[in-house]
Write a protein that holds these residues in place. Structure first.
Motif, PDB file in Angstrom:
ATOM      1  N   GLY A  49      60.260  73.334  49.392  1.00  0.00           N
ATOM      2  CA  GLY A  49      60.265  72.359  50.395  1.00  0.00           C
ATOM      3  C   GLY A  49      58.870  71.570  50.445  1.00  0.00           C
ATOM      4  N   ALA A  50      57.846  72.585  50.968  1.00  0.00           N
ATOM      5  CA  ALA A  50      56.447  72.041  51.194  1.00  0.00           C
ATOM      6  C   ALA A  50      55.659  71.280  50.141  1.00  0.00           C
ATOM      7  CB  ALA A  50      55.629  73.131  51.596  1.00  0.00           C
ATOM      8  N   ILE A  51      56.049  71.910  48.702  1.00  0.00           N
ATOM      9  CA  ILE A  51      55.448  71.327  47.703  1.00  0.00           C
ATOM     10  C   ILE A  51      56.093  70.053  47.327  1.00  0.00           C
ATOM     11  CG2 ILE A  51      55.174  71.502  45.235  1.00  0.00           C
ATOM     12  CD1 ILE A  51      54.704  74.419  45.449  1.00  0.00           C
ATOM     13  N   GLY A  52      57.427  69.943  47.413  1.00  0.00           N
ATOM     14  CA  GLY A  52      58.087  68.817  47.331  1.00  0.00           C
ATOM     15  C   GLY A  52      57.805  67.534  48.251  1.00  0.00           C
ATOM     16  N   LEU A  53      57.716  68.126  49.398  1.00  0.00           N
ATOM     17  CA  LEU A  53      57.058  67.267  50.644  1.00  0.00           C
ATOM     18  C   LEU A  53      55.898  66.664  50.154  1.00  0.00           C
ATOM     19  CD1 LEU A  53      58.105  68.225  54.301  1.00  0.00           C
ATOM     20  CD2 LEU A  53      58.893  66.008  53.021  1.00  0.00           C
ATOM     21  N   ARG A  54      54.859  67.555  49.786  1.00  0.00           N
ATOM     22  CA  ARG A  54      53.612  67.139  49.621  1.00  0.00           C
ATOM     23  C   ARG A  54      53.567  66.009  48.532  1.00  0.00           C
ATOM     24  NH1 ARG A  54      48.145  68.903  50.952  1.00  0.00           N
ATOM     25  NH2 ARG A  54      46.841  68.377  49.158  1.00  0.00           N
ATOM     26  N   TRP A  55      54.489  66.316  47.562  1.00  0.00           N
ATOM     27  CA  TRP A  55      54.652  65.016  46.419  1.00  0.00           C
ATOM     28  C   TRP A  55      55.107  63.986  46.920  1.00  0.00           C
ATOM     29  CZ3 TRP A  55      57.068  67.424  41.319  1.00  0.00           C
ATOM     30  CH2 TRP A  55      56.782  66.297  40.483  1.00  0.00           C
ATOM     31  N   ARG A  56      55.850  64.178  48.011  1.00  0.00           N
ATOM     32  CA  ARG A  56      56.516  62.614  48.502  1.00  0.00           C
ATOM     33  C   ARG A  56      55.128  61.869  49.105  1.00  0.00           C
ATOM     34  NH1 ARG A  56      62.179  62.903  51.443  1.00  0.00           N
ATOM     35  NH2 ARG A  56      60.624  62.187  53.054  1.00  0.00           N
ATOM     36  N   GLU A  57      54.579  62.790  50.019  1.00  0.00           N
ATOM     37  CA  GLU A  57      53.441  62.318  51.127  1.00  0.00           C
ATOM     38  C   GLU A  57      52.332  61.721  50.042  1.00  0.00           C
ATOM     39  OE1 GLU A  57      52.520  65.891  52.842  1.00  0.00           O
ATOM     40  OE2 GLU A  57      54.118  65.820  54.230  1.00  0.00           O
ATOM     41  N   ALA A  58      52.023  62.194  48.894  1.00  0.00           N
ATOM     42  CA  ALA A  58      51.083  61.570  48.022  1.00  0.00           C
ATOM     43  C   ALA A  58      51.557  60.368  47.497  1.00  0.00           C
ATOM     44  CB  ALA A  58      50.922  62.680  46.730  1.00  0.00           C
ATOM     45  N   TYR A  59      52.903  60.333  47.011  1.00  0.00           N
ATOM     46  CA  TYR A  59      53.362  58.814  46.526  1.00  0.00           C
ATOM     47  C   TYR A  59      53.194  57.917  47.669  1.00  0.00           C
ATOM     48  CZ  TYR A  59      55.199  59.690  41.992  1.00  0.00           C
ATOM     49  OH  TYR A  59      54.956  59.866  40.399  1.00  0.00           O
ATOM     50  N   ALA A  60      53.585  58.377  49.006  1.00  0.00           N
ATOM     51  CA  ALA A  60      53.610  57.493  49.963  1.00  0.00           C
ATOM     52  C   ALA A  60      52.250  56.719  50.255  1.00  0.00           C
ATOM     53  CB  ALA A  60      53.897  58.124  51.462  1.00  0.00           C
ATOM     54  N   MET A  61      51.313  57.602  50.024  1.00  0.00           N
ATOM     55  CA  MET A  61      49.709  57.189  49.903  1.00  0.00           C
ATOM     56  C   MET A  61      49.446  56.321  48.704  1.00  0.00           C
ATOM     57  SD  MET A  61      48.104  60.763  51.590  1.00  0.00           S
ATOM     58  CE  MET A  61      46.584  60.173  51.429  1.00  0.00           C
ATOM     59  N   GLY A  62      50.393  56.089  47.952  1.00  0.00           N
ATOM     60  CA  GLY A  62      50.009  55.177  46.663  1.00  0.00           C
ATOM     61  C   GLY A  62      49.344  56.187  45.580  1.00  0.00           C
ATOM     62  N   TYR A  63      49.514  57.483  45.507  1.00  0.00           N
ATOM     63  CA  TYR A  63      48.931  58.058  44.275  1.00  0.00           C
ATOM     64  C   TYR A  63      50.198  58.856  43.624  1.00  0.00           C
ATOM     65  CZ  TYR A  63      45.178  58.318  47.517  1.00  0.00           C
ATOM     66  OH  TYR A  63      44.023  58.127  48.369  1.00  0.00           O
ATOM     67  N   GLN A  64      50.361  58.375  42.372  1.00  0.00           N
ATOM     68  CA  GLN A  64      51.598  58.730  41.658  1.00  0.00           C
ATOM     69  C   GLN A  64      51.061  60.024  40.718  1.00  0.00           C
ATOM     70  OE1 GLN A  64      54.264  55.769  40.314  1.00  0.00           O
ATOM     71  NE2 GLN A  64      53.327  55.065  42.315  1.00  0.00           N
ATOM     72  N   GLN A  65      50.953  61.046  41.637  1.00  0.00           N
ATOM     73  CA  GLN A  65      50.482  62.402  41.240  1.00  0.00           C
ATOM     74  C   GLN A  65      51.600  63.546  41.447  1.00  0.00           C
ATOM     75  OE1 GLN A  65      46.500  61.973  42.476  1.00  0.00           O
ATOM     76  NE2 GLN A  65      46.868  63.071  44.100  1.00  0.00           N
ATOM     77  N   ALA A  66      51.669  64.382  40.469  1.00  0.00           N
ATOM     78  CA  ALA A  66      52.256  65.768  40.888  1.00  0.00           C
ATOM     79  C   ALA A  66      51.351  66.503  41.767  1.00  0.00           C
ATOM     80  CB  ALA A  66      52.763  66.669  39.677  1.00  0.00           C
ATOM     81  N   PRO A  67      52.001  67.322  42.762  1.00  0.00           N
ATOM     82  CA  PRO A  67      51.079  68.167  43.636  1.00  0.00           C
ATOM     83  C   PRO A  67      50.387  69.220  42.994  1.00  0.00           C
ATOM     84  CG  PRO A  67      53.395  68.666  44.306  1.00  0.00           C
ATOM     85  CD  PRO A  67      53.136  67.496  42.996  1.00  0.00           C
ATOM     86  N   LEU A  68      49.692  69.113  42.008  1.00  0.00           N
ATOM     87  CA  LEU A  68      49.012  70.119  41.294  1.00  0.00           C
ATOM     88  C   LEU A  68      47.561  69.446  41.018  1.00  0.00           C
ATOM     89  CD1 LEU A  68      51.878  70.683  38.602  1.00  0.00           C
ATOM     90  CD2 LEU A  68      51.042  72.250  40.505  1.00  0.00           C
ATOM     91  N   SER A  69      46.980  68.821  42.143  1.00  0.00           N
ATOM     92  CA  SER A  69      45.702  68.067  41.832  1.00  0.00           C
ATOM     93  C   SER A  69      44.615  68.643  42.089  1.00  0.00           C
ATOM     94  CB  SER A  69      45.849  66.580  42.167  1.00  0.00           C
ATOM     95  OG  SER A  69      45.999  66.949  43.528  1.00  0.00           O
ATOM     96  N   ASN A  70      44.464  69.742  42.983  1.00  0.00           N
ATOM     97  CA  ASN A  70      43.109  70.416  43.381  1.00  0.00           C
ATOM     98  C   ASN A  70      43.569  71.889  43.698  1.00  0.00           C
ATOM     99  OD1 ASN A  70      44.571  70.707  45.872  1.00  0.00           O
ATOM    100  ND2 ASN A  70      43.613  68.991  46.797  1.00  0.00           N
ATOM    101  N   LEU A  71      42.492  72.589  44.007  1.00  0.00           N
ATOM    102  CA  LEU A  71      42.434  74.023  44.315  1.00  0.00           C
ATOM    103  C   LEU A  71      43.729  74.321  45.039  1.00  0.00           C
ATOM    104  CD1 LEU A  71      41.211  76.726  43.261  1.00  0.00           C
ATOM    105  CD2 LEU A  71      39.681  76.518  44.947  1.00  0.00           C
ATOM    106  N   TYR A  72      43.527  73.667  46.231  1.00  0.00           N
ATOM    107  CA  TYR A  72      44.607  73.873  47.445  1.00  0.00           C
ATOM    108  C   TYR A  72      45.878  73.926  46.665  1.00  0.00           C
ATOM    109  CZ  TYR A  72      47.389  73.638  51.813  1.00  0.00           C
ATOM    110  OH  TYR A  72      48.267  73.657  52.595  1.00  0.00           O
ATOM    111  N   GLU A  73      46.250  72.952  45.941  1.00  0.00           N
ATOM    112  CA  GLU A  73      47.736  72.837  45.814  1.00  0.00           C
ATOM    113  C   GLU A  73      47.835  73.764  44.560  1.00  0.00           C
ATOM    114  OE1 GLU A  73      47.760  68.541  44.524  1.00  0.00           O
ATOM    115  OE2 GLU A  73      48.395  68.064  46.567  1.00  0.00           O
TER     116      GLU A  73
END
Ligand code: HEM
Lengths: 283, 457
Positions: A49-73
């Motif tokens: 769920g957390a990974i899914g939500l983070r994906w949505r949060e990135a989209y809401a910020m206007g970044y069309q990216q899967a949550p696999l973009s930095n070391l944390y993710e």
């Protein structure tokens, strides 16, 4: 509900599951073991769920990216992958005690990510905006996770086999009595690597396909690529030694632990120790 | 004579051996590390300056093992070659046996063979005829496994059935895929190139510069860049996406048009152009509307950076600097005005998004920036790699082959049916070349079914 709250729940669940698994080994109570498995599932669902939500949060910020973009993710995804492989193995083979040796990897990853890594959602540079990134990361991490499970099982093997030999064939009791038999552990080590190896192969191939699509070179011997090949060579050696030279048991277990150490170096060491073209640099 | 023969034999055995394969794999893994620690393509001097390591040692490593380009060194390539030769020899040695196992299965087996199998069952049907039992067993195998081959010999009936025979070839497909990838890489190295080219907006090129080479490579077409665009994240300088409108021209005719982006290249005639960088081409042009404070008259002028442009009344101005984002205020220029007698005025800032801002300065002329035109060049990587499809074919075969090798197995069943006293004796045996535990479970249910089927009579 935010992703960071769910990530905290995930970390807590993995920690509790780890402790309950150890209590299970000591108490030999099946109920406790069942509880540990349930808590692992809760952690896994929270992690998902957390990974899914983070994906949505990135989209809401206007970044069309899967949550696999930095070391944390990537680290929280690694923890997720470890749980995925572990739970599949648990459903299929039902050796609960393995949880005590696999959960520490997932918990270690989560706590490291939560405490020290930068969790801000940052946009990707153009070179990384590609679906290939998603395929590449997913296949690599499922492979890494299978190697983590193989490593955990190998550690159990080495702990148990020494005691068993000292007991000269009599079944060993105590906590070790809760472990699957050494034969099963050896077989699970091999089975996990048999899942991990084709996944790593796919990971390397999707990485090459992506590099070719983005830069016109499928292989450039940069440190990350080279290390993934090193890991691949090690597990290929493991498989051949096993099939044709009968390397099982202790030697196979050590090779599996060694292979996982190389995997971790490939994943983290290259970025933190060596420099490269890849994006997770610097933490 | 026989000594020679022994020597050749032992060389052959050496190249076929799996020990060699494992040692080569470990050597490849071990030596590959060198190139990840020593930055490839650097010089010993650069590396020593960067890391503080001993220059002498680095120079020695460079000379002795070509450590700064180790993946193309003779010794590393030899190791790869050894790996390939090992793979080929090993496959040549083993393949005929596997081929024979699959193409000429043992249809007729004896008791000794049954004893060698780990999954066997013997059932005696007290009643019934040989043919009746045969039909029953054939039906059972057909329904539960695969249709068997029936051989009648010496008054006995032999059945043979198999599944997944092709999985025996998985290993060979995997191994050949490695060689196919090597071949693809060689084709790319021999007949392909990696190059780069910069194209200024509005212009065309018909040659590209190979990396590391001096002579440009002539193309048999030309490429024009009609427009270049870069988009940033918000007001930051972090590029979000950049793209070029490219047109391929052949004999003066437009044959292909594409907007390329990072991760979305253009391909023509086997040559691919990748968006890789960009930069300003020449000086920017700035457009101003200038109002004379005294008269209120306005004029429109254009200026290039550094150029002194005359104003009505004898004064002049020049732009000395510009930016796309001046803090949060957007595009801005830095400029100054020279009086008619040539005296240099103080520099000031004009903001494009705030046209009336300059009025507050109180100068004789009020400047509004109406436009800023910077032409760019687009930086492209150019690659020609005729071997890449061979490499992808190899990759596909590797995945398919190893899945076949790991997850499928060749399962075989043998049945002998013979008269036994007044009844009929049935022997069933089976083997799998991989994943025996799963096969043992399967065999167990099959054995029960056989017993049930024959007990019915
Ligand atoms: C990194 C490169 C290699 C990869 C990815 C690879 C892959 C495989 C795979 C997937 C198997 C199947 C294992 C099985 O039977 O289930 C296998 C088996 C085998 N490989 Fe390799 N291999 C490689 C290099 C080599 C080399 C260099 C040799 C040289 C002799 C070799 C010899 C063998 C042999 C003899 C088998 C056993 C075949 C059998 O089961 O009958 N492999 N390999």
């Amino acid at each position: 509900m935010t992703s960071s709250l769910l990530f905290n729940i995930t970390t807590a669940a993995y920690f509790i599951a780890m402790v309950v698994f150890i209590v299970y080994l000591a108490s030999k109570s099946e109920q406790v073991g069942f509880g540990a498995t349930i808590i692992s599932w809760i952690g896994f669902i929270a992690n998902t769920g957390a990974i899914g939500l983070r994906w949505r949060e990135a989209y809401a910020m206007g970044y069309q990216q899967a949550p696999l973009s930095n070391l944390y993710e990537s680290v929280v995804f690694f923890a997720w992958s470890i749980l995925l492989i572990y739970l599949v193995f648990d459903l299929k083979y039902k050796y609960r005690a393995i949880g005590a040796f696999v959960m520490p990897f997932a918990f270690g990853g989560m706590i490291w990510a939560q405490w020290t890594l930068d969790a801000t959602i940052a946009p990707l540079v153009p070179a990384l905006q590609s679906n290939w990134l998603t395929y590449h990361v997913i296949t690599c991490f499922i492979g890494y996770a299978a190697f983590a499970v193989a490593c955990g099982v190998s550690i159990m093997y080495l702990i148990k086999v020494g005691k068993e030999e000292a007991a000269s064939g009599n079944p060993v009791g105590g906590i070790l009595g809760m472990f699957p038999s050494v034969k099963v552990l050896d077989d699970l080590n091999y089975k996990a690597i048999m899942v991990g190896f084709p996944m790593l192969t796919l990971g390397i191939i999707t990485g090459a396909a992506w590099a070719n699509y983005a830069w016109g070179t499928y292989w450039s011997w940069d440190p990350k690529e080279t290390w993934s090949l090193i890991v691949w060579f090690i597990y290929a050696a493991f498989l051949h030694a096993r099939f044709t030279r009968g390397w099982v048991g202790r030697r196979a277990a050590w090779l599996s632990i060694f292979g996982f150490a190389a995997t971790i170096f490939c994943y983290l060491g290259v970025n933190l120790v060596l420099s490269g073209l890849h994006s997770y640099g610097g933490g | 004579m026989s000594k020679d023969h022994n020597l050749i034999d032992s060389i052959w055995d050496f190249f076929c051996s799996l020990k060699l394969a494992i040692i080569t794999l470990i050597l490849l893994a071990g030596t590959s590390i060198i190139g990840t620690v020593i930055e490839q393509g650097m010089t010993p001097e650069e590396m020593a300056a960067k890391t503080g390591w001993s220059l002498d040692t680095l120079k020695f490593l460079d000379k002795s093992i070509n450590a700064f380009d180790m993946y193309h060194s003779w010794w590393f390539l030899s190791l790869m070659g050894l790996f390939a030769v090992n793979l080929i020899c090993c496959s040549i040695k083993r393949f005929p046996h596997v081929w024979k196992t699959v193409r000429e299965p043992r249809l007729v087996v004896d008791d000794g063979f049954f004893r060698s199998l780990s999954n066997v069952e013997e059932v005696v049907a007290a009643k019934g005829t040989l043919d009746g039992v045969r039909d029953q067993v054939v039906n059972l195998l057909k329904n539960r496994f695969a249709a068997p081959v029936i051989t009648e010999q010496d008054g006995k009936i032999h059945l043979y059935a198999e599944k997944g025979a092709l999985s025996r070839f998985g290993v060979y497909i995997t191994h050949s895929s490695i060689l196919i990838i090597f071949i693809g890489a060689m084709i790319g190295n021999l007949w392909g190139y990696k190059a780069y080219v910069n194209i200024v907006e509005g212009s065309a090129i018909d040659q590209v510069w190979p990396r590391g080479g001096k002579e440009p490579i002539k193309l048999d077409f030309s490429v024009r860049c009609d427009n270049f665009d870069v988009e940033f994240y918000g007001d930051s300088q972090r590029p979000k996406e950049f793209s070029s409108d490219l047109v391929v021209l052949q004999n003066g005719q437009e044959v292909l048009k594409k907007k390329i982006e990072v991760n979305d290249p253009l391909s023509f005639n086997g040559i691919t152009f990748y968006q890789s960088s960009y930069g300003p081409a020449g000086d920017a042009t700035f457009r101003f509307r200038v109002r004379e404070r005294a008269t209120g008259k306005t004029i429109d002028v254009a200026a290039r950076q550094g150029e002194h442009v005359p104003l009505p009344g004898g004064a002049s101005f020049a732009v000395t600097n510009s930016t796309q984002s001046y803090d949060r205020f957007g595009p801005a220029v830095q400029m100054h005005v020279n009086t008619a007698d040539g005296q240099h005025g103080n520099p000031f800032i004009v903001l494009q998004n705030f046209p009336e801002f300059d009025a507050q300065r109180g100068g004789d002329y009020i400047f509004s920036l109406t436009g800023m035109e910077q032409s760019y060049y687009t930086g492209l990587q150019v690659a020609k790699d005729p071997g890449v499809w061979v490499v992808w074919l190899g990759c596909f075969l590797m995945v398919a082959g190893s899945c076949g090798a790991f997850f499928l197995s060749h399962r075989r069943l043998w049945v002998t049916i013979q008269p036994l006293g007044k009844g009929v004796g049935v022997k069933l045996g089976g083997s799998a070349h991989r994943n025996q535990p799963a096969f043992a479970l399967y065999f167990d249910t099959l054995r029960k079914d056989l017993n049930d089927a024959l007990a019915d009579k």
